[in-house]
Design an enzyme around this catalytic site. Structure first.
Site, short mmCIF file in Angstrom:
data_model
loop_
_atom_site.label_atom_id
_atom_site.label_comp_id
_atom_site.label_asym_id
_atom_site.label_seq_id
_atom_site.Cartn_x
_atom_site.Cartn_y
_atom_site.Cartn_z
N HIS A 133 0.84 -1.21 0.00
CA HIS A 133 0.00 0.00 0.00
C HIS A 133 0.87 1.25 0.00
CE1 HIS A 133 -3.68 2.31 1.19
NE2 HIS A 133 -2.78 3.09 1.79
N GLU A 134 1.91 1.28 0.83
CA GLU A 134 2.79 2.44 0.89
C GLU A 134 3.61 2.59 -0.40
OE1 GLU A 134 2.40 4.58 3.18
OE2 GLU A 134 1.03 3.28 4.31
N HIS A 137 1.51 4.42 -2.81
CA HIS A 137 1.50 5.87 -2.57
C HIS A 137 2.69 6.54 -3.26
CE1 HIS A 137 -1.86 6.58 0.01
NE2 HIS A 137 -1.46 5.78 0.98
N GLU A 198 -6.03 7.01 -0.82
CA GLU A 198 -6.11 5.71 -0.14
C GLU A 198 -6.79 4.67 -1.01
OE1 GLU A 198 -4.64 4.92 2.84
OE2 GLU A 198 -3.78 6.89 2.46
N ASP A 202 -5.04 1.35 -2.34
CA ASP A 202 -5.64 0.04 -2.08
C ASP A 202 -5.63 -0.81 -3.35
OD1 ASP A 202 -6.18 0.71 0.53
OD2 ASP A 202 -8.29 1.19 0.18
#
Length: 482
Positions: A133-134, A137, A198, A202
């Site tokens: 997930h990071e 980003h 987010e 995801d």
């Protein structure tokens, strides 16, 4: 483990640097929120800024400098990065010593996880889902895209809002306080933008997770676990404050996971041993770790290598060296090349002052894995304990040639030089350490001390250190002007 805290004073000025990268005439001609933001913050500038920000983070947070955990998270992270698209620069992964569940990404491919995130993960796929997930980003350049969007709306609020959002990823309470000080309309826009980020992270993170061979169903499982836990605490979990989680997000990830083939993904041994290490060293007190791991070993199916390893660490930390040795010798004999076992085994020998035995073991390991940070740092540490300072210096300098940002190596190197009474090199090594923590004033002061300990005949060394000092001062002055 080293615990060094240096006051962070440059964060907002570093963030303002982002804004200065865009010419004023271009502010009204930026692409929409879905653009790539390259005109605002190039990948090269993002990487440069991210490296300085990460050094500042290391100087202001309780980072974990544990070579075994460092090897694990970077191996896992790079396995995931290898399956990601739009990777613009190398990634680095770090640990923060914090029992709360959280992880955050900063500019330039720097990602940190709280130790509490690994402690709560029931499977490697769950922990990997957080890291994926990071990574998403970063690859989607969400911070840069936020700068671009806010430039279109209110250029004067970008510095404060960007500072608040980045700070919020590290310290939710401070970040929210900074956010409240910003203008109301821009504040709401920032929150909405974060929620859309987010959802995108995801989706892309789950794809990265699946492509890397992990179970996509770990994402909704982990989210459900977080939602359930947040019900029984007075304050929302740190992860949920920095990664807003709605029921719609949980449902969406569950539906997305069903689109992938079902798979059983066994946990790697490195995961189970890393988790046991985190539980024994960072999640529990030593007293509690002794009780918990002994209880686990007595339960049906609880006599696992990870539980015996965790108990060995707890016994070692409690200075019960003979009892710890019984557990670790058995594990080591079954798997003599396992660095988790070698690390605890040699630490026990240090506690028993059996330095030569530890040196012999580590010398053999070093021949097989030269400049591996786990082996080298343990080898150098034992060399210092046994009085072999020259050997320690040789090992550490070689390691730093290959890995020049290793905090533990600089710390041990400065200790070895001090014990050798070579104070010029001692202060220079300390300067290098403080530079890695973005503490420029202290780094420059230590170079001055190094110069004071050089004799008049050491002209070449004097010139070299003076040049190094000028370079540090110039970099520090440039950062102060931003």
């Amino acid at each position: 483990m080293i615990r060094l805290a240096v006051k962070s004073t440059l964060l907002l000025s570093l963030l303002t640097w982002c804004l200065q990268l865009t010419p004023a005439k271009a502010l009204n001609n930026l692409p929409d929120i879905g653009g790539n933001a390259f005109s605002t913050l190039t990948p090269e500038k993002e990487k440069q800024l991210g490296d300085v920000m990460m050094r500042q983070t290391r100087g202001s947070l309780p980072m974990v400098y544990d070579p075994l955990l460092d090897e694990y998270i970077n191996a896992l992270g790079n396995r995931l990065v290898a399956r990601a698209n739009d990777v613009k620069f190398p990634f680095k992964f770090y640990w923060v010593n914090n029992k709360q569940i959280n992880a955050f990404a900063t500019l330039g491919g720097n990602i940190a996880s709280h130790t509490g995130t690994l402690a709560i993960a029931d499977s490697e796929s769950e922990f990997a889902s957080v890291i994926a997930h990071e990574i998403a980003h970063v690859t989607q350049r969400h911070i840069a895209r936020f700068v671009e969007a806010q430039n279109q709306r209110a250029p004067l609020t970008i510095a404060s809002l960007l500072g608040a959002i980045v700070l919020a990823t590290v310290n939710p309470e401070a970040g929210m306080a900074a956010m409240m000080a910003s203008q109301g309309a821009a504040q709401q826009s920032a929150i909405n933008f974060t929620r859309s980020n987010e959802q995108e992270a995801d989706r892309i993170g789950m794809h990265i997770l699946a492509e890397a061979g992990f179970d996509p169903n770990a994402v909704p499982v982990f989210f459900s676990k977080l939602s359930e836990q947040s019900r029984f605490v007075n304050q929302q979990l740190a992860f949920l404050r920095t990664h807003p989680l709605s029921q719609a997000r949980v449902s969406d990830t569950r539906l997305r996971a069903q689109q992938y083939p079902q798979r059983f993904v066994p946990d790697s041994q490195d995961f189970t041993l890393s988790r046991a290490r985190v539980l024994a060293r960072y999640q529990y007190t030593t007293k509690d770790a002794l009780i918990i791991f002994k209880k686990k070993l007595g339960e049906p199916g609880g006599n696992t290598r990870a539980n015996r390893y965790g108990l060995a660490i707890a016994l070692l930390d409690d200075k019960q060296y003979d009892s710890a040795l019984k557990y670790i010798v058995d594990l080591y004999e079954q798997d003599p090349h396992n660095l988790f076992y070698l690390d605890v085994y040699t630490d026990i020998l240090i506690g028993q002052q059996q330095y030569q035995t530890a040196l012999d073991m580590l010398q053999q390991a070093y021949l097989l894995r030269p400049n591996n940070q786990v082996v080298t740092l343990n080898y150098a540490n034992v060399a210092i304990k046994s009085g072999s300072y020259g050997l320690a210096v040789h090992l550490l300098r070689n390691l730093l040639f290959h890995k020049d940002d290793n905090i533990l190596a600089y710390d041990l190197l400065s200790e070895a030089y001090k014990l050798q009474e070579d104070f010029a090199k001692y202060y220079e090594a300390r300067s290098d350490l403080f530079y890695q923590l973005a503490n420029y004033p202290k780094a420059i002061d230590d170079l001055n001390e190094a110069l004071n300990h050089l004799g008049s005949e050491a002209r070449l060394e004097t010139r070299r250190i003076e040049a190094k000092k000028r370079q540090l001062q110039a970099e520090f002055d440039r950062l102060k002007r931003m």
